[in-house]
Design a protein around this motif. Structure first.
Motif, PDB file in Angstrom:
ATOM      1  N   TRP A   1       3.841   3.245   2.932  1.00 40.02           N
ATOM      2  CA  TRP A   1       2.787   4.254   3.051  1.00 40.02           C
ATOM      3  C   TRP A   1       2.967   5.312   1.965  1.00 40.02           C
ATOM      4  N   ARG A   2       1.855   5.683   1.314  1.00 38.71           N
ATOM      5  CA  ARG A   2       1.841   6.808   0.380  1.00 38.71           C
ATOM      6  C   ARG A   2       0.757   7.769   0.860  1.00 38.71           C
TER       7      ARG A   2
ATOM      8  N   LYS B   1      -5.276  11.915   1.747  1.00 43.85           N
ATOM      9  CA  LYS B   1      -5.503  10.651   1.050  1.00 43.85           C
ATOM     10  C   LYS B   1      -4.283   9.768   1.305  1.00 43.85           C
ATOM     11  N   ALA B   2      -4.519   8.517   1.624  1.00 48.54           N
ATOM     12  CA  ALA B   2      -3.412   7.631   1.985  1.00 48.54           C
ATOM     13  C   ALA B   2      -3.676   6.218   1.479  1.00 48.54           C
ATOM     14  N   LEU B   3      -2.582   5.537   1.159  1.00 52.12           N
ATOM     15  CA  LEU B   3      -2.647   4.130   0.758  1.00 52.12           C
ATOM     16  C   LEU B   3      -1.490   3.386   1.410  1.00 52.12           C
ATOM     17  N   HIS B   4      -1.812   2.251   2.010  1.00 58.09           N
ATOM     18  CA  HIS B   4      -0.792   1.417   2.653  1.00 58.09           C
ATOM     19  C   HIS B   4      -0.711   0.082   1.921  1.00 58.09           C
ATOM     20  N   ARG B   5       0.482  -0.230   1.403  1.00 59.00           N
ATOM     21  CA  ARG B   5       0.703  -1.486   0.694  1.00 59.00           C
ATOM     22  C   ARG B   5       1.040  -2.580   1.704  1.00 59.00           C
ATOM     23  N   ILE B   6       0.161  -3.588   1.801  1.00 60.91           N
ATOM     24  CA  ILE B   6       0.407  -4.701   2.700  1.00 60.91           C
ATOM     25  C   ILE B   6       1.430  -5.655   2.091  1.00 60.91           C
ATOM     26  N   ASP B   7       1.213  -6.034   0.824  1.00 63.29           N
ATOM     27  CA  ASP B   7       2.159  -6.837   0.058  1.00 63.29           C
ATOM     28  C   ASP B   7       1.948  -6.501  -1.411  1.00 63.29           C
ATOM     29  N   ASP B   8       2.394  -7.367  -2.307  1.00 64.51           N
ATOM     30  CA  ASP B   8       2.279  -7.075  -3.731  1.00 64.51           C
ATOM     31  C   ASP B   8       0.838  -7.105  -4.228  1.00 64.51           C
ATOM     32  N   LYS B   9      -0.083  -7.662  -3.458  1.00 64.25           N
ATOM     33  CA  LYS B   9      -1.472  -7.780  -3.895  1.00 64.25           C
ATOM     34  C   LYS B   9      -2.441  -6.972  -3.039  1.00 64.25           C
ATOM     35  N   TRP B  10      -2.272  -7.009  -1.733  1.00 62.47           N
ATOM     36  CA  TRP B  10      -3.242  -6.405  -0.825  1.00 62.47           C
ATOM     37  C   TRP B  10      -2.819  -4.990  -0.429  1.00 62.47           C
ATOM     38  N   PHE B  11      -3.825  -4.141  -0.217  1.00 58.24           N
ATOM     39  CA  PHE B  11      -3.555  -2.762   0.210  1.00 58.24           C
ATOM     40  C   PHE B  11      -4.747  -2.240   1.012  1.00 58.24           C
ATOM     41  N   ILE B  12      -4.497  -1.157   1.760  1.00 55.58           N
ATOM     42  CA  ILE B  12      -5.537  -0.469   2.524  1.00 55.58           C
ATOM     43  C   ILE B  12      -5.585   0.979   2.046  1.00 55.58           C
ATOM     44  N   ASP B  13      -6.793   1.484   1.840  1.00 56.35           N
ATOM     45  CA  ASP B  13      -7.001   2.824   1.299  1.00 56.35           C
ATOM     46  C   ASP B  13      -7.759   3.678   2.310  1.00 56.35           C
ATOM     47  N   PHE B  14      -7.314   4.929   2.506  1.00 55.84           N
ATOM     48  CA  PHE B  14      -7.974   5.859   3.420  1.00 55.84           C
ATOM     49  C   PHE B  14      -8.123   7.220   2.743  1.00 55.84           C
TER      50      PHE B  14
ATOM     51  N   ALA C   1     -18.199  17.234   4.855  1.00 55.02           N
ATOM     52  CA  ALA C   1     -17.148  16.353   5.370  1.00 55.02           C
ATOM     53  C   ALA C   1     -17.310  14.983   4.714  1.00 55.02           C
ATOM     54  N   GLN C   2     -16.196  14.276   4.597  1.00 53.21           N
ATOM     55  CA  GLN C   2     -16.214  12.947   3.992  1.00 53.21           C
ATOM     56  C   GLN C   2     -15.152  12.061   4.637  1.00 53.21           C
ATOM     57  N   GLY C   3     -15.485  10.798   4.817  1.00 47.32           N
ATOM     58  CA  GLY C   3     -14.543   9.817   5.317  1.00 47.32           C
ATOM     59  C   GLY C   3     -14.711   8.505   4.583  1.00 47.32           C
ATOM     60  N   TYR C   4     -13.585   7.812   4.341  1.00 54.78           N
ATOM     61  CA  TYR C   4     -13.640   6.562   3.580  1.00 54.78           C
ATOM     62  C   TYR C   4     -12.483   5.673   4.000  1.00 54.78           C
ATOM     63  N   GLY C   5     -12.760   4.384   4.117  1.00 52.88           N
ATOM     64  CA  GLY C   5     -11.730   3.393   4.391  1.00 52.88           C
ATOM     65  C   GLY C   5     -12.066   2.094   3.694  1.00 52.88           C
ATOM     66  N   ALA C   6     -11.040   1.408   3.145  1.00 56.70           N
ATOM     67  CA  ALA C   6     -11.306   0.188   2.382  1.00 56.70           C
ATOM     68  C   ALA C   6     -10.074  -0.694   2.371  1.00 56.70           C
ATOM     69  N   ILE C   7     -10.301  -1.966   2.102  1.00 55.73           N
ATOM     70  CA  ILE C   7      -9.229  -2.910   1.850  1.00 55.73           C
ATOM     71  C   ILE C   7      -9.385  -3.410   0.423  1.00 55.73           C
ATOM     72  N   GLY C   8      -8.259  -3.483  -0.312  1.00 57.76           N
ATOM     73  CA  GLY C   8      -8.336  -3.822  -1.726  1.00 57.76           C
ATOM     74  C   GLY C   8      -7.376  -4.917  -2.127  1.00 57.76           C
ATOM     75  N   TYR C   9      -7.629  -5.438  -3.341  1.00 59.86           N
ATOM     76  CA  TYR C   9      -6.812  -6.515  -3.890  1.00 59.86           C
ATOM     77  C   TYR C   9      -6.472  -6.191  -5.344  1.00 59.86           C
TER      78      TYR C   9
END
Length: 270
Positions: free
Chosen positions: A145-146, A189-202, A215-223
């Motif tokens: 987690w960052r 702001k947060a980023l969770h590294r799932i593995d070396d390729k996949w991550f989740i961004d908040f 107000a603002q909210g955002y969530g995503a899954i990335g590669y």
């Protein structure tokens, strides 16, 4: 005779002395300093194109005209979209983060639908939302987690027009007004590294001042495709509220907006 031999040996010794001295090892020069390799920078820089496709739920009142509510999904907005610029940049390391993002959009006439007594109404929007922020990292037990706590400011520049038409009476009225303001914001702001390729961004933030709110909210899954290119798919929501005090004879400016929809981002890291 011995005297002559002694003189000869002495002369030979004196002649050989310089040659022997020349054969002695001389003092070696100091070795050249070995250049130290440059340490890699701990800062990471990213620039992104934010492919946001929002629906719009808005209400705007200009001067003495009544507030006009408008709802349009992305497919209804596209025919009226006259321009859009959605970009963002960020720099971060293990302790700090700074960043900025910009959304500029211009929408042509959006009809609000028939009103009382068959009156038709529509609005035109030219809107700029620019945000700048900075923050510090929040310690977490999980190294994947960052998380950063951030504070910043969000700038709004809005130019809107309302058009009223009453076909049965031949009545037509157009009123325009522009406003700009700044709201302070704070969030995470947060980023969770799932593995070396996949991550989740908040990310999420709130802010506002007397007579305004955001107000603002955002969530995503990335590669992560490579060291330089990543893509992500998510959902973003932005809320904006602003109202000025009514002036005698001049009315007021009233704006309430909720934009929400899917987002596809392409990010370049350098």
């Amino acid at each position: 005779m011995r005297k002559y031999w002694g003189v000869l040996f002495l002369a030979a010794g004196l002649c050989a002395a310089p040659a022997l001295a020349a054969d002695l090892p001389t003092e070696k020069p100091a070795p050249a300093p070995i250049p130290e390799p440059a340490l890699p920078s701990t800062w990471h820089f990213e620039a992104a194109i934010d492919g946001w496709a929002p629906s719009l739920n808005s209400s705007m009142g200009v001067r003495n005209l009544p507030s006009l509510p408008v709802y349009a999904n992305i497919f209804q907005i596209l025919p009226h979209l006259e321009g859009i610029v959605p970009v963002s940049v960020v720099a971060y390391n293990d302790n700090f983060i700074v960043g900025a993002d910009l959304l500029w959009v211009r929408l042509g006439l959006l009809k609000g639908g028939p009103g009382l007594f068959g009156v038709n109404a529509g609005i035109t929007l030219n809107e700029t939302i620019a945000t700048a922020y900075g923050g510090v990292r929040i310690p977490t037990a999980n190294p994947d987690w960052r998380v950063y706590g951030v504070v910043g400011a969000r700038y709004f520049n809005l130019n809107g027009s309302i058009e009223l038409q009453a076909p049965f009476a031949g009545y037509s009225r157009l009123a325009s007004q522009g406003k700009e303001w700044v709201d302070e914001i704070f969030g995470v702001k947060a980023l969770h590294r799932i593995d070396d390729k996949w991550f989740i961004d908040f990310e999420g933030d709130v802010g506002g001042y007397h007579g305004s709110a955001t107000a603002q909210g955002y969530g995503a899954i990335g590669y992560k495709w490579s060291q330089s290119i990543t893509t992500s798919v998510g959902y973003r929501v932005i809320y904006v509220y602003y109202q000025t005090s009514a002036n005698t004879g001049g009315g007021s400016f009233r704006f309430n907006e909720n934009m929400h929809g899917p987002e596809f981002d392409v990010t370049y890291a350098f």
